[in-house]
Design an enzyme around this catalytic site. Sequence first.
Site, short mmCIF file in Angstrom:
data_model
loop_
_atom_site.label_atom_id
_atom_site.label_comp_id
_atom_site.label_asym_id
_atom_site.label_seq_id
_atom_site.Cartn_x
_atom_site.Cartn_y
_atom_site.Cartn_z
N GLY A 1 -22.36 -39.01 33.94
CA GLY A 1 -23.49 -38.12 34.22
C GLY A 1 -24.57 -38.23 33.16
O GLY A 1 -24.41 -38.93 32.14
N GLN A 2 -25.67 -37.54 33.40
CA GLN A 2 -26.81 -37.63 32.48
C GLN A 2 -26.44 -37.17 31.07
O GLN A 2 -26.75 -37.86 30.09
CB GLN A 2 -27.97 -36.77 33.00
CG GLN A 2 -28.61 -37.31 34.24
CD GLN A 2 -29.67 -36.38 34.78
OE1 GLN A 2 -29.61 -35.16 34.62
NE2 GLN A 2 -30.68 -36.95 35.42
N ASP B 1 -9.00 -34.92 35.63
CA ASP B 1 -9.61 -34.44 36.86
C ASP B 1 -9.97 -32.96 36.70
O ASP B 1 -9.08 -32.13 36.51
CB ASP B 1 -8.64 -34.64 38.01
CG ASP B 1 -9.20 -34.24 39.35
OD1 ASP B 1 -10.34 -33.75 39.42
OD2 ASP B 1 -8.47 -34.43 40.35
N LEU B 2 -11.24 -32.65 36.77
CA LEU B 2 -11.66 -31.26 36.61
C LEU B 2 -11.19 -30.35 37.74
O LEU B 2 -11.28 -29.14 37.64
CB LEU B 2 -13.18 -31.16 36.46
CG LEU B 2 -13.64 -31.15 35.01
CD1 LEU B 2 -13.43 -32.46 34.33
CD2 LEU B 2 -15.07 -30.70 34.90
N ALA C 1 -19.15 -31.60 35.57
CA ALA C 1 -19.25 -30.40 36.40
C ALA C 1 -19.33 -30.77 37.87
O ALA C 1 -19.61 -31.92 38.23
CB ALA C 1 -20.49 -29.59 36.03
N TYR C 2 -19.10 -29.80 38.70
CA TYR C 2 -19.37 -29.92 40.13
C TYR C 2 -20.87 -29.69 40.26
O TYR C 2 -21.36 -28.59 39.96
CB TYR C 2 -18.59 -28.86 40.90
CG TYR C 2 -18.75 -28.94 42.40
CD1 TYR C 2 -17.73 -29.47 43.19
CD2 TYR C 2 -19.90 -28.51 43.03
CE1 TYR C 2 -17.87 -29.55 44.56
CE2 TYR C 2 -20.06 -28.59 44.39
CZ TYR C 2 -19.03 -29.10 45.16
OH TYR C 2 -19.18 -29.19 46.51
N THR D 1 -26.43 -24.46 33.18
CA THR D 1 -27.75 -24.56 33.79
C THR D 1 -28.28 -23.16 34.03
O THR D 1 -27.56 -22.18 33.91
CB THR D 1 -27.70 -25.29 35.15
OG1 THR D 1 -27.04 -24.44 36.09
CG2 THR D 1 -26.98 -26.62 35.03
N ASP D 2 -29.53 -23.09 34.43
CA ASP D 2 -30.10 -21.79 34.74
C ASP D 2 -29.59 -21.23 36.07
O ASP D 2 -29.90 -20.12 36.44
CB ASP D 2 -31.63 -21.84 34.73
CG ASP D 2 -32.19 -22.82 35.74
OD1 ASP D 2 -31.42 -23.57 36.36
OD2 ASP D 2 -33.41 -22.84 35.89
N TYR E 1 -22.76 -22.38 43.62
CA TYR E 1 -22.83 -23.37 42.56
C TYR E 1 -22.80 -22.68 41.22
O TYR E 1 -22.15 -23.04 40.30
CB TYR E 1 -24.09 -24.22 42.70
CG TYR E 1 -24.35 -25.13 41.51
CD1 TYR E 1 -23.59 -26.27 41.33
CD2 TYR E 1 -25.32 -24.84 40.59
CE1 TYR E 1 -23.82 -27.11 40.25
CE2 TYR E 1 -25.57 -25.67 39.52
CZ TYR E 1 -24.80 -26.81 39.36
OH TYR E 1 -25.03 -27.63 38.29
#
Length: 121
Positions: A10-11, A32-33, A56-57, A97-98, A121
């Site tokens: 991911g980023q 595995d999350l 994350a999902y 995240t927001d 989410y």
Amino acid sequence: MRVLVFGQTGQLATELCRALPDGVFLGRAEADLADPDACAAAIRKHRPEVVINAAAYTAVDRAESEEELATVINGDSPAAMALAAAEIGAVMIQPSTDYVFDGAGTVPFAADHPTAPLNAY
């Protein structure tokens, strides 16, 4: 300093890989999350000083139809990671995240600001 990072592609994980070339980065094959116990076991196995959850999902729209899975990956597994990190005296870093806030207000959110997500989410 021994750093264990959940995430590889991911980023955030990609940038952490550049900044922490000696870090241990775990992808889905290693942790595995969707399995909180496996995440905790990885921390106990590697015994890092710092744990960073950069995984994350992230399928925001699909989280509505896969709410249980999204909750395990974004809630239960990070909780298991934090408990395992605390057991071994490691620091746990959990970026967010927001999306955990409702967007109301005119001032920046503090770390202890009440959450009020608008979706699964």
